[in-house]
Design a protein around this motif. Structure first.
Motif, PDB file in Angstrom:
ATOM      1  N   VAL A 158       1.015  -1.100  -0.134  1.00 17.51           N
ATOM      2  CA  VAL A 158      -0.276  -0.189  -0.004  1.00 17.51           C
ATOM      3  C   VAL A 158       1.069   1.266  -0.229  1.00 17.51           C
ATOM      4  CG1 VAL A 158      -1.892   1.244   1.307  1.00 17.51           C
ATOM      5  CG2 VAL A 158      -1.745  -1.106   1.293  1.00 17.51           C
ATOM      6  N   ALA A 159       0.513   2.096  -0.895  1.00 14.82           N
ATOM      7  CA  ALA A 159       1.439   3.502  -0.892  1.00 14.82           C
ATOM      8  C   ALA A 159       0.425   4.407  -0.363  1.00 14.82           C
ATOM      9  CB  ALA A 159       1.487   3.962  -2.358  1.00 14.82           C
ATOM     10  N   VAL A 160       0.907   4.984   0.816  1.00 17.23           N
ATOM     11  CA  VAL A 160       0.114   6.125   1.649  1.00 17.23           C
ATOM     12  C   VAL A 160       0.647   7.423   1.552  1.00 17.23           C
ATOM     13  CG1 VAL A 160      -0.229   6.568   4.128  1.00 17.23           C
ATOM     14  CG2 VAL A 160      -0.072   4.299   3.356  1.00 17.23           C
ATOM     15  N   PRO A 161      -0.060   8.370   0.854  1.00 11.28           N
ATOM     16  CA  PRO A 161       0.294   9.756   0.815  1.00 11.28           C
ATOM     17  C   PRO A 161       0.993  10.263   2.192  1.00 11.28           C
ATOM     18  CG  PRO A 161      -1.767   9.446   0.044  1.00 11.28           C
ATOM     19  CD  PRO A 161      -1.568   8.289   0.702  1.00 11.28           C
ATOM     20  N   GLY A 162       2.020  11.316   1.817  1.00  8.94           N
ATOM     21  CA  GLY A 162       2.380  11.938   2.770  1.00  8.94           C
ATOM     22  C   GLY A 162       1.525  13.313   3.228  1.00  8.94           C
ATOM     23  N   GLN A 163       1.715  13.808   4.275  1.00  6.03           N
ATOM     24  CA  GLN A 163       1.031  14.927   4.847  1.00  6.03           C
ATOM     25  C   GLN A 163       2.004  16.016   5.049  1.00  6.03           C
ATOM     26  OE1 GLN A 163      -1.309  13.986   7.814  1.00  6.03           O
ATOM     27  NE2 GLN A 163      -2.562  12.417   6.550  1.00  6.03           N
ATOM     28  N   GLY A 164       1.496  17.271   4.912  1.00  2.00           N
ATOM     29  CA  GLY A 164       2.307  18.290   5.356  1.00  2.00           C
ATOM     30  C   GLY A 164       3.570  18.595   4.763  1.00  2.00           C
ATOM     31  N   GLY A 165       3.805  18.356   3.415  1.00  2.03           N
ATOM     32  CA  GLY A 165       5.028  18.274   2.697  1.00  2.03           C
ATOM     33  C   GLY A 165       5.937  17.144   2.673  1.00  2.03           C
ATOM     34  N   GLN A 166       5.664  16.301   3.444  1.00  6.52           N
ATOM     35  CA  GLN A 166       6.504  15.191   3.655  1.00  6.52           C
ATOM     36  C   GLN A 166       6.087  14.091   2.501  1.00  6.52           C
ATOM     37  OE1 GLN A 166       8.429  14.301   6.360  1.00  6.52           O
ATOM     38  NE2 GLN A 166       8.230  16.521   7.146  1.00  6.52           N
ATOM     39  N   LYS A 167       7.061  13.108   2.260  1.00  7.42           N
ATOM     40  CA  LYS A 167       6.866  12.223   1.358  1.00  7.42           C
ATOM     41  C   LYS A 167       6.041  11.266   1.780  1.00  7.42           C
ATOM     42  CE  LYS A 167      11.185  12.432  -1.547  1.00  7.42           C
ATOM     43  NZ  LYS A 167      12.398  11.681  -1.686  1.00  7.42           N
ATOM     44  N   GLY A 168       5.068  10.335   1.043  1.00  3.96           N
ATOM     45  CA  GLY A 168       4.595   9.216   1.493  1.00  3.96           C
ATOM     46  C   GLY A 168       5.215   8.067   1.959  1.00  3.96           C
ATOM     47  N   ARG A 169       4.722   6.812   2.042  1.00  2.00           N
ATOM     48  CA  ARG A 169       5.233   5.745   2.505  1.00  2.00           C
ATOM     49  C   ARG A 169       4.602   4.328   1.680  1.00  2.00           C
ATOM     50  NH1 ARG A 169       8.229   9.001   4.686  1.00  2.00           N
ATOM     51  NH2 ARG A 169       8.537   9.180   6.919  1.00  2.00           N
ATOM     52  N   VAL A 170       5.363   3.701   1.869  1.00  2.00           N
ATOM     53  CA  VAL A 170       5.173   2.395   0.918  1.00  2.00           C
ATOM     54  C   VAL A 170       5.252   1.276   1.984  1.00  2.00           C
ATOM     55  CG1 VAL A 170       5.536   0.631  -0.884  1.00  2.00           C
ATOM     56  CG2 VAL A 170       5.861   3.345  -1.242  1.00  2.00           C
ATOM     57  N   VAL A 171       3.964   0.706   2.278  1.00  2.00           N
ATOM     58  CA  VAL A 171       4.168  -0.528   3.391  1.00  2.00           C
ATOM     59  C   VAL A 171       3.681  -1.750   2.594  1.00  2.00           C
ATOM     60  CG1 VAL A 171       2.904  -1.219   5.337  1.00  2.00           C
ATOM     61  CG2 VAL A 171       3.029   1.095   4.882  1.00  2.00           C
ATOM     62  N   ALA A 172       4.925  -2.677   2.845  1.00  2.00           N
ATOM     63  CA  ALA A 172       4.793  -3.887   2.338  1.00  2.00           C
ATOM     64  C   ALA A 172       5.014  -4.892   3.138  1.00  2.00           C
ATOM     65  CB  ALA A 172       6.083  -3.994   1.248  1.00  2.00           C
ATOM     66  N   THR A 173       4.448  -6.178   2.987  1.00  2.00           N
ATOM     67  CA  THR A 173       4.501  -7.539   3.911  1.00  2.00           C
ATOM     68  C   THR A 173       5.418  -8.480   3.493  1.00  2.00           C
ATOM     69  OG1 THR A 173       2.344  -8.314   3.040  1.00  2.00           O
ATOM     70  CG2 THR A 173       2.434  -6.597   4.865  1.00  2.00           C
ATOM     71  N   THR A 174       5.839  -9.122   4.497  1.00  2.00           N
ATOM     72  CA  THR A 174       6.738 -10.413   4.247  1.00  2.00           C
ATOM     73  C   THR A 174       5.672 -11.410   5.228  1.00  2.00           C
ATOM     74  OG1 THR A 174       8.178 -10.266   6.009  1.00  2.00           O
ATOM     75  CG2 THR A 174       8.656  -9.285   4.082  1.00  2.00           C
ATOM     76  N   GLY A 175       6.478 -12.794   5.006  1.00  2.00           N
ATOM     77  CA  GLY A 175       5.697 -13.648   6.065  1.00  2.00           C
ATOM     78  C   GLY A 175       5.971 -13.681   7.462  1.00  2.00           C
ATOM     79  N   LEU A 176       6.762 -12.344   7.801  1.00  2.00           N
ATOM     80  CA  LEU A 176       7.311 -12.215   9.003  1.00  2.00           C
ATOM     81  C   LEU A 176       6.918 -10.960   9.675  1.00  2.00           C
ATOM     82  CD1 LEU A 176      10.832 -13.937   9.266  1.00  2.00           C
ATOM     83  CD2 LEU A 176       8.646 -15.156   9.619  1.00  2.00           C
ATOM     84  N   ASN A 177       6.944  -9.896   8.589  1.00  2.00           N
ATOM     85  CA  ASN A 177       6.856  -8.436   9.256  1.00  2.00           C
ATOM     86  C   ASN A 177       6.432  -7.684   7.933  1.00  2.00           C
ATOM     87  OD1 ASN A 177       8.492  -8.548  11.787  1.00  2.00           O
ATOM     88  ND2 ASN A 177       9.988  -9.208  10.377  1.00  2.00           N
ATOM     89  N   ALA A 178       5.991  -6.344   8.341  1.00  2.00           N
ATOM     90  CA  ALA A 178       5.364  -5.201   7.671  1.00  2.00           C
ATOM     91  C   ALA A 178       6.614  -4.166   7.601  1.00  2.00           C
ATOM     92  CB  ALA A 178       4.093  -4.668   7.955  1.00  2.00           C
ATOM     93  N   TYR A 179       6.965  -3.917   6.326  1.00  2.00           N
ATOM     94  CA  TYR A 179       7.869  -2.968   6.504  1.00  2.00           C
ATOM     95  C   TYR A 179       7.383  -1.463   5.761  1.00  2.00           C
ATOM     96  CZ  TYR A 179      11.330  -6.229   7.456  1.00  2.00           C
ATOM     97  OH  TYR A 179      12.232  -7.338   8.132  1.00  2.00           O
ATOM     98  N   GLY A 180       7.786  -0.377   6.297  1.00  2.00           N
ATOM     99  CA  GLY A 180       7.413   0.926   5.702  1.00  2.00           C
ATOM    100  C   GLY A 180       8.555   1.633   4.932  1.00  2.00           C
ATOM    101  N   TYR A 181       8.543   2.190   3.749  1.00  2.00           N
ATOM    102  CA  TYR A 181       9.669   2.490   3.024  1.00  2.00           C
ATOM    103  C   TYR A 181       9.092   4.063   2.544  1.00  2.00           C
ATOM    104  CZ  TYR A 181      11.804  -2.138   2.842  1.00  2.00           C
ATOM    105  OH  TYR A 181      12.112  -3.257   2.923  1.00  2.00           O
ATOM    106  N   GLU A 182      10.221   4.886   2.593  1.00  2.00           N
ATOM    107  CA  GLU A 182       9.869   6.218   2.002  1.00  2.00           C
ATOM    108  C   GLU A 182       9.584   6.251   0.444  1.00  2.00           C
ATOM    109  OE1 GLU A 182      11.657  10.401   3.232  1.00  2.00           O
ATOM    110  OE2 GLU A 182      12.983   9.630   1.574  1.00  2.00           O
ATOM    111  N   ALA A 183       8.335   6.867   0.361  1.00  2.00           N
ATOM    112  CA  ALA A 183       8.089   6.903  -1.124  1.00  2.00           C
ATOM    113  C   ALA A 183       9.086   7.578  -2.008  1.00  2.00           C
ATOM    114  CB  ALA A 183       6.694   7.588  -1.161  1.00  2.00           C
ATOM    115  N   ILE A 184       9.217   7.150  -3.201  1.00  2.00           N
ATOM    116  CA  ILE A 184      10.129   8.024  -4.041  1.00  2.00           C
ATOM    117  C   ILE A 184       9.620   9.563  -4.417  1.00  2.00           C
ATOM    118  CG2 ILE A 184      10.990   8.308  -6.513  1.00  2.00           C
ATOM    119  CD1 ILE A 184      10.979   5.125  -6.415  1.00  2.00           C
ATOM    120  N   ARG A 185       8.557   9.813  -4.431  1.00  2.00           N
ATOM    121  CA  ARG A 185       7.927  11.211  -4.562  1.00  2.00           C
ATOM    122  C   ARG A 185       6.960  11.546  -3.529  1.00  2.00           C
ATOM    123  NH1 ARG A 185       7.434   9.499 -10.327  1.00  2.00           N
ATOM    124  NH2 ARG A 185       9.421  10.109 -11.197  1.00  2.00           N
TER     125      ARG A 185
END
Length: 185
Positions: A158-185
């Motif tokens: 899931v790509a989540v839009p950023g707020q207040g001028g911040q970049k969004g986040r991309v949340v991705a899951t594995t069989g063990l965890n969920a990870y959040g990465y800074e979106a490219i734009r």
């Protein structure tokens, strides 16, 4: 496909076959956009006029779109095909705009600020593709694969839009965890 006029209680048209080339196949991933319905069928994507049921265009592929499906954003269709390519098509004509080697089967695509994000079923990586050029911006390996060879990226992206001028986040899951990465734009 059919169109029923509820006010007049009559069919405008009914039982227009959407998968004529493959009569035993399923129609899936139907989406409405600008008065047209877009859908996939075994090895094709096509566009029909909602008001008449008439086929506007059809594009055949050597494989199907499987569980990945497609999305329509910014006047373009984006889809991951099981033939290991991500496609961008013109929704008016079905003309291919670009094609990028990818992962084959994949999670559904998330779109944020001109970037497509998805997890590749064929390679287990988290992909980011520029929606304009079709070029990969990154293919991330799951951090959990070192702990468990089966813990590649799969499930939800899931790509989540950023707020207040911040970049969004991309949340991705594995069989063990969920990870959040800074979106490219």
């Amino acid at each position: 496909m059919g169109l029923y006029n509820y006010t007049q209680r009559k069919w405008v048209y009914e039982r227009v076959a959407l998968n004529g080339s493959y009569p035993d196949s399923n129609v899936s991933w139907a989406k409405l956009y600008n008065g047209k319905v877009y859908h996939t069928s075994t090895r094709s994507m096509q566009c029909n006029d909602v008001m008449t049921g008439e086929e506007i265009w059809k594009v055949n592929f050597d494989q199907g779109f499987g569980s990945s499906g497609f999305i329509i954003h910014d006047g373009k269709i984006f889809g991951n095909n099981d033939n290991r390519y991500t496609y961008c098509l013109d929704p008016q004509t079905g003309r291919q705009i670009w094609k990028e080697e990818s992962s084959g089967s994949a999670s559904p695509i998330s779109y944020l600020n001109g970037v497509l994000y998805f997890m590749g079923g064929g390679d287990g990586r988290l992909h980011a593709i520029d929606a304009t050029s079709g070029k990969h911006l990154w293919r991330l390996r799951s951090p959990d694969v070192d702990k468990n060879s089966g813990a590649f990226f799969y499930g939800t992206c899931v790509a989540v839009p950023g707020q207040g001028g911040q970049k969004g986040r991309v949340v991705a899951t594995t069989g063990l965890n969920a990870y959040g990465y800074e979106a490219i734009r």
